[in-house]
Every structure is written in C-alpha cells, then in structure tokens.
Scaffold this motif. Structure first.
Motif, PDB file in Angstrom:
ATOM      1  N   THR A  48       0.823   5.684  14.015  1.00 29.85           N
ATOM      2  CA  THR A  48       2.185   5.470  13.508  1.00 29.85           C
ATOM      3  C   THR A  48       3.250   6.229  14.300  1.00 29.85           C
ATOM      4  OG1 THR A  48       1.916   7.187  11.790  1.00 29.85           O
ATOM      5  CG2 THR A  48       1.372   4.900  11.195  1.00 29.85           C
ATOM      6  N   GLU A  49       2.945   7.422  14.776  1.00 28.32           N
ATOM      7  CA  GLU A  49       3.926   8.117  15.623  1.00 28.32           C
ATOM      8  C   GLU A  49       4.169   7.376  16.939  1.00 28.32           C
ATOM      9  OE1 GLU A  49       3.035  12.256  16.181  1.00 28.32           O
ATOM     10  OE2 GLU A  49       4.255  12.838  14.448  1.00 28.32           O
ATOM     11  N   PRO A  50       3.119   6.936  17.642  1.00 26.33           N
ATOM     12  CA  PRO A  50       3.371   6.167  18.871  1.00 26.33           C
ATOM     13  C   PRO A  50       4.191   4.897  18.642  1.00 26.33           C
ATOM     14  CG  PRO A  50       1.110   6.934  18.834  1.00 26.33           C
ATOM     15  CD  PRO A  50       1.681   7.259  17.483  1.00 26.33           C
ATOM     16  N   LEU A  51       4.081   4.325  17.428  1.00 29.83           N
ATOM     17  CA  LEU A  51       4.838   3.107  17.120  1.00 29.83           C
ATOM     18  C   LEU A  51       6.202   3.394  16.505  1.00 29.83           C
ATOM     19  CD1 LEU A  51       2.031   0.813  15.625  1.00 29.83           C
ATOM     20  CD2 LEU A  51       3.031   0.718  17.911  1.00 29.83           C
ATOM     21  N   GLY A  52       6.497   4.658  16.217  1.00 28.70           N
ATOM     22  CA  GLY A  52       7.783   5.009  15.632  1.00 28.70           C
ATOM     23  C   GLY A  52       7.921   4.674  14.164  1.00 28.70           C
ATOM     24  N   ILE A  53       6.790   4.640  13.433  1.00 24.32           N
ATOM     25  CA  ILE A  53       6.822   4.269  12.004  1.00 24.32           C
ATOM     26  C   ILE A  53       6.125   5.324  11.145  1.00 24.32           C
ATOM     27  CG2 ILE A  53       6.992   1.781  12.428  1.00 24.32           C
ATOM     28  CD1 ILE A  53       3.917   1.650  11.932  1.00 24.32           C
ATOM     29  N   ALA A  54       6.095   6.560  11.609  1.00 21.35           N
ATOM     30  CA  ALA A  54       5.312   7.594  10.938  1.00 21.35           C
ATOM     31  C   ALA A  54       5.783   7.878   9.520  1.00 21.35           C
ATOM     32  CB  ALA A  54       5.338   8.887  11.760  1.00 21.35           C
ATOM     33  N   ASN A  55       7.044   7.633   9.223  1.00 17.32           N
ATOM     34  CA  ASN A  55       7.561   7.927   7.889  1.00 17.32           C
ATOM     35  C   ASN A  55       7.653   6.687   7.004  1.00 17.32           C
ATOM     36  OD1 ASN A  55       7.922  10.704   8.467  1.00 17.32           O
ATOM     37  ND2 ASN A  55       9.829  10.236   9.535  1.00 17.32           N
ATOM     38  N   SER A  56       6.929   5.638   7.382  1.00 22.51           N
ATOM     39  CA  SER A  56       6.977   4.417   6.571  1.00 22.51           C
ATOM     40  C   SER A  56       5.634   3.707   6.494  1.00 22.51           C
ATOM     41  CB  SER A  56       8.041   3.466   7.120  1.00 22.51           C
ATOM     42  OG  SER A  56       7.855   3.226   8.500  1.00 22.51           O
ATOM     43  N   CYS A  57       4.539   4.455   6.685  1.00 23.31           N
ATOM     44  CA  CYS A  57       3.205   3.870   6.616  1.00 23.31           C
ATOM     45  C   CYS A  57       2.210   4.961   6.238  1.00 23.31           C
ATOM     46  CB  CYS A  57       2.838   3.251   7.971  1.00 23.31           C
ATOM     47  SG  CYS A  57       1.274   2.356   7.997  1.00 23.31           S
ATOM     48  N   TYR A  58       1.562   4.806   5.080  1.00 20.91           N
ATOM     49  CA  TYR A  58       0.737   5.888   4.546  1.00 20.91           C
ATOM     50  C   TYR A  58      -0.557   5.402   3.901  1.00 20.91           C
ATOM     51  CZ  TYR A  58       5.269   8.380   4.589  1.00 20.91           C
ATOM     52  OH  TYR A  58       6.474   8.940   4.944  1.00 20.91           O
ATOM     53  N   PHE A  59      -1.580   6.254   3.997  1.00 16.23           N
ATOM     54  CA  PHE A  59      -2.713   6.250   3.066  1.00 16.23           C
ATOM     55  C   PHE A  59      -2.618   7.584   2.343  1.00 16.23           C
ATOM     56  CE2 PHE A  59      -4.573   3.623   6.580  1.00 16.23           C
ATOM     57  CZ  PHE A  59      -4.520   2.421   5.893  1.00 16.23           C
ATOM     58  N   GLY A  60      -2.019   7.583   1.164  1.00 14.41           N
ATOM     59  CA  GLY A  60      -1.697   8.807   0.461  1.00 14.41           C
ATOM     60  C   GLY A  60      -0.241   9.148   0.702  1.00 14.41           C
ATOM     61  N   VAL A  61       0.612   8.732  -0.220  1.00 12.18           N
ATOM     62  CA  VAL A  61       2.052   8.914  -0.057  1.00 12.18           C
ATOM     63  C   VAL A  61       2.420  10.386  -0.271  1.00 12.18           C
ATOM     64  CG1 VAL A  61       4.338   8.202  -0.889  1.00 12.18           C
ATOM     65  CG2 VAL A  61       2.439   6.570  -0.888  1.00 12.18           C
ATOM     66  N   PRO A  62       3.196  10.992   0.616  1.00  9.11           N
ATOM     67  CA  PRO A  62       3.649  12.366   0.378  1.00  9.11           C
ATOM     68  C   PRO A  62       4.408  12.451  -0.950  1.00  9.11           C
ATOM     69  CG  PRO A  62       4.155  11.688   2.622  1.00  9.11           C
ATOM     70  CD  PRO A  62       3.691  10.465   1.902  1.00  9.11           C
ATOM     71  N   GLU A  63       4.285  13.591  -1.616  1.00  7.96           N
ATOM     72  CA  GLU A  63       4.889  13.745  -2.947  1.00  7.96           C
ATOM     73  C   GLU A  63       6.384  13.456  -2.927  1.00  7.96           C
ATOM     74  OE1 GLU A  63       5.045  17.037  -6.593  1.00  7.96           O
ATOM     75  OE2 GLU A  63       4.232  17.583  -4.627  1.00  7.96           O
ATOM     76  N   ASN A  64       7.064  13.836  -1.849  1.00  5.42           N
ATOM     77  CA  ASN A  64       8.516  13.633  -1.809  1.00  5.42           C
ATOM     78  C   ASN A  64       8.921  12.200  -1.490  1.00  5.42           C
ATOM     79  OD1 ASN A  64       7.904  13.475   0.903  1.00  5.42           O
ATOM     80  ND2 ASN A  64       9.235  15.141   1.561  1.00  5.42           N
TER      81      ASN A  64
END
Length: 491
Positions: free
Chosen positions: A204-220
């Motif tokens: 996700t970081e190489p694709l520029g989508i690290a803050n919009s794709c999860y397995f386990g959503v951060p609490e915030n």
C-alpha cells in the motif's frame, strides 16, 4: 432514485496520474447509473472508481456512508472477501521478490502448518482453492477466538484437511474464511512483520494508498468506516457500545440480508439499464436450453422477452440451483452458528483478512490498476512479468463446491463476472486448452467488487453500504456490464 444524495466527486487525489474528468461522458454516465441503482435503499449508497492505462477516468458516489457522512471515493468501507484480492496481491509481490514460491510447501516457511496431512500443501493449491482447507466448521471456534489473531494462527496450523461433500462433482472448494489466516500466517513467517505492517511496506505504501486499505482498522479510523443504515448511530453511541462490550454482541436488528420484493420503481430502473436487453436475451436462451423449442415458438418467445426481477438477473451470474448448502455453511458459518457482527468496532480492528478487508473504492481501483498494467505502477515494477503470468492464469475451470458457479480461479482471484461483453482468450493448463476471460478480480459477500482487465488496461472498484449480499443483488453486475460497454464504445 434520490438526487438529493447524489454526489459527483471531482477530487484530484495526490497522484500524478489522476486527472480532472468532470466533462467526461463515461464519468457522467456512471454517476447517473450509480444514482439510479440506489433503488429503494436510500439513504444507503456507495462509490465506484475506474482506471484505464494508469489514469483515473471516472469516479462516482451517492448516498450516505454514515448518518453524518456522505459517500465519496475515499470513504472507508467494509468489503468482506473483496479484500482477498488485496491479500493475494501482497503474496504476489513477495513471490516477485523471491521471498515466496507458489510451489514450495507452506510448511517450508511455517513449520507448525505441516501437520494433519498438510505437509505438501502449497500456496498454489490454497490460492486456487484446491487444498481442501475450506471448512471453518472443522475448527473448534467461537467469536472471541476469531478476533484473536495469534490464537487463530495456532488453530489454522493445527486444522485438518476436509474434502467437500460430493467432492467428485467439483474442481475447487472456496475457502471463504480459512484462506485469510493461511496466507496471513505465511506472509508473517517470511517477512518477520505483522500482517498490517507487511501490507503497508510491500503494497500500500508503494501504491500511495497506505491510509485507505487495511486488515485491521486503526482505532482512530474506525469512526470513518461506512455502516449499514439500520446501524446508523452517532460517534458517541458507537464509542459507548465499544466500551460497554468486551466483544461484539449480536443484536436482533442485525439480521442477515434477505431478498426483498422488487418495487415497480426497481423493476423500471432495471429495464432502463444498458445491459437489460442482454439479460433478457440470456434468460430466453436459458429457457431454450431447458425446453423443447421449435423454430416457430422460438420466434414467438423472442418477440416477448421476459420482465426480469432481482432474483432472475442474479441467477444469470450465480445459479442458486447448484448451491450445495452444506458446503456453503461449512465454509462461511462457525460451528457455534452465532453470527459475527463485522461492523462492530472491535471486529473492524481485528485481523480477519479473508472477511474484514476495509478499503476505499479509490484504494481498490489503484491495486487493480497496477495489475491491469501487468504489475507496474508509475514506472515501478511491483510484480515481475513471470509472476504476473502465473497469477493471472486460470488453474481450474469446473464448478466450485461452495460458490454456485464456475469461478475459474487464478492464484487468488476469480474470473470477472460479465456475460454481455466477450473477451475470451485461449490458455493451456494441465495440458488442456480452453477459453477463459482474461479479466480477473474478487467480490465480497455484500456484493462489493474489484477487478482488472489487462487487455483493456482497465480496473474497476465498487463499494457500498446497501444491506444485501452477492447472491441477492445485481448492482456489481449492472455496473460491470455498463463500464465494459462504455469503454468499448469509446474505442
């Protein structure tokens, strides 16, 4: 149709390949289609994104994601098994980097896995759903254990192989839940990273989508995930519920989606869809196949094409008469049969990679845009040519034991479900030549979907919060057929 909820997004993402397309015919047409497909389910809605040749050519959104949040293409959404395609893509990146091999036993990387006749099981067999690791009911579990990642890896490593009922009739058995822990365990073993960190670092970081794709959503981020309309609550109420309950508690109002009677407006909306005539013709063709039809009455039938409802249209893609209910339940339901509330904050934060993938439409479309370009994104190769050839080649072509369809499993993806636009090509697997669509992707339990079409260099993602399942809804199929028709009309 609810035009009050219509939202035409003109956002330009922080991505050099995304342009402005508000005057684009495809953009306008897809926005109208998505609005029309809100049907009787407002204020629920969703979002879609289309990429071609690495550029975003259309995006649309409609309705409310939460009581206080309108849908847009960056809205986080619970997409169930659509996340399996993201997990598989991460595996392919690791194969391309020589950290994994499709044909080495999984036990080579994860020694605890090599018990109960699993010593020779490979990534290839798991990712093409041929490993007979599909039955979640073969493991002693409850909802609390399912949320415990470490304990689930222990349970999966020790689980037995279980053949589906009437195994001789099927080429594969879709591993609806087990699959995620198997792949997640292997990924952690070879990267020495938690799955979430490996996903971020390698994909996700190489694709520029690290803050919009999860397995386990951060609490915030939990309060930003779309919810079902029947569960719309204020942020304060959600927080109170999470504090009062140490684990997700089923609620009587959170029933499974059921097929609702179609309203007159819904039937009219279907008849206005660009794929409706194709569906009518396919339905008529299916009738010819099961009836004794002479040349004369065939002509009469063609003159009076049927009016189609949701169930009939869906049946063109999934033949429910072929559903093996025992296998379906074994793959999807815990032995305790107590439903998991996947929208509960604790479940969203847990790691259940085969079922609780959370991502935006933009993030999913970006992953598949990279795949549509053969593993390359913005000049950088994430997946090499040899690996891409393997991941995109169908491994099986027969009926699946769990899903009532020919899934044509690749390595982690199934065929794109479309019947109105033909793009067959010949492949050779196990010394047998056959024709199969080049396009592939993955859908989710709720009818979300993401796919790519390398021949057209096209990718598509659709996410939503309609209270439906892939077996009782037609939206993903209608949008897929529409996009293909629009793209081909431009060529």
């Amino acid at each position: 149709m609810n035009n009050n909820n219509e939202s035409i997004s003109t956002t330009t993402h922080q991505n050099a390949n995304v342009g402005t397309y508000t005057d684009n015919h495809i953009q306008r047409r897809l926005q109208q289609l998505l609005t029309d497909l809100q049907l009787d389910d407002a204020p629920a809605g969703g979002a879609l994104v289309v990429y071609q040749a690495g550029k975003c050519i259309a995006q649309a959104s409609v309705g409310l994601a939460r009581a206080d949040l309108s849908w847009n293409t960056d809205t986080l959404s619970l997409n169930f098994s659509t996340g399996k395609g993201i997990l598989a893509t991460l595996v392919h990146v690791l194969v391309s980097q020589k950290k994994l091999d499709y044909d080495l036993p999984i036990a080579h990387y994860w020694s605890a896995f090599g018990v109960q006749n699993k010593e020779k099981i490979t990534l290839r067999s798991v990712m093409s759903h041929q490993a007979n690791l599909f039955s979640i009911q073969s493991i002693d579990l409850d909802n609390e254990i399912v949320l415990d990642w470490s304990m689930m890896l222990e349970k999966i490593a020790a689980m037995p192989v279980t053949a589906p009922e009437q195994a001789e009739l099927y080429d594969s058995a879709y591993s609806a839940l087990v699959y995620g822990w198997v792949l997640g365990g292997v990924i952690e073993a070879v990267t020495a990273m938690p799955l979430a960190q490996a996903l971020r670092h390698y994909l996700t970081e190489p694709l520029g989508i690290a803050n919009s794709c999860y397995f386990g959503v951060p609490e915030n981020q939990v309060d930003k995930v779309a919810r079902l309309v029947k569960n719309f609550e204020s942020v304060e109420e959600v927080s109170e519920n999470a504090q009062e309950s140490s684990q997700p508690q089923p609620r009587s109002r959170r029933h499974k989606p059921v097929l609702k009677p179609d309203s007159v407006d819904t039937l009219q909306a279907y008849s206005d869809l660009p794929s409706y005539a194709c569906w009518q013709q396919q339905q008529a063709a299916n009738q010819y196949a099961i009836q004794s039809v002479t040349a004369d009455n065939k002509e009469q039938i063609e003159k009076v094409l049927p009016t189609l409802d949701t169930a009939q249209i869906n049946r063109l893609y999934f033949d429910n008469s072929q559903l093996n209910l025992k296998n379906y339940k074994a793959a999807l339901l815990l032995a305790s049969k107590e439903p998991i509330d996947y929208y509960h904050p604790q479940t969203l934060q847990a790691t259940i990679p085969a079922a609780n993938g959370v991502a935006s439409a933009h993030a999913l479309a970006t992953v598949y845009a990279m795949l549509a370009s053969g593993g390359i994104w913005q000049g950088k190769t994430l997946i090499d040519e040899a690996t891409f050839k393997q991941l995109s080649t169908p491994q099986v072509t027969g009926m699946d034991a769990v899903m009532p369809a020919h899934m044509d499993w690749r390595l982690g993806y199934h065929r794109r479900f479309s019947i109105c636009n033909s793009d067959n090509f010949e492949v050779n697997t196990h010394n047998t030549k056959f024709h199969a669509p080049q396009s592939f992707g993955h859908m989710g339990y709720n009818g979300s979907v993401a796919w790519c079409d390398p021949e057209r260099q096209l990718s598509f993602a659709f996410v939503h919060n309609f209270d439906v399942t892939m077996l009782n809804d037609i939206r993903q199929f209608a949008l897929t057929e529409a996009i293909l028709g629009l793209i081909d009309a431009e060529i």
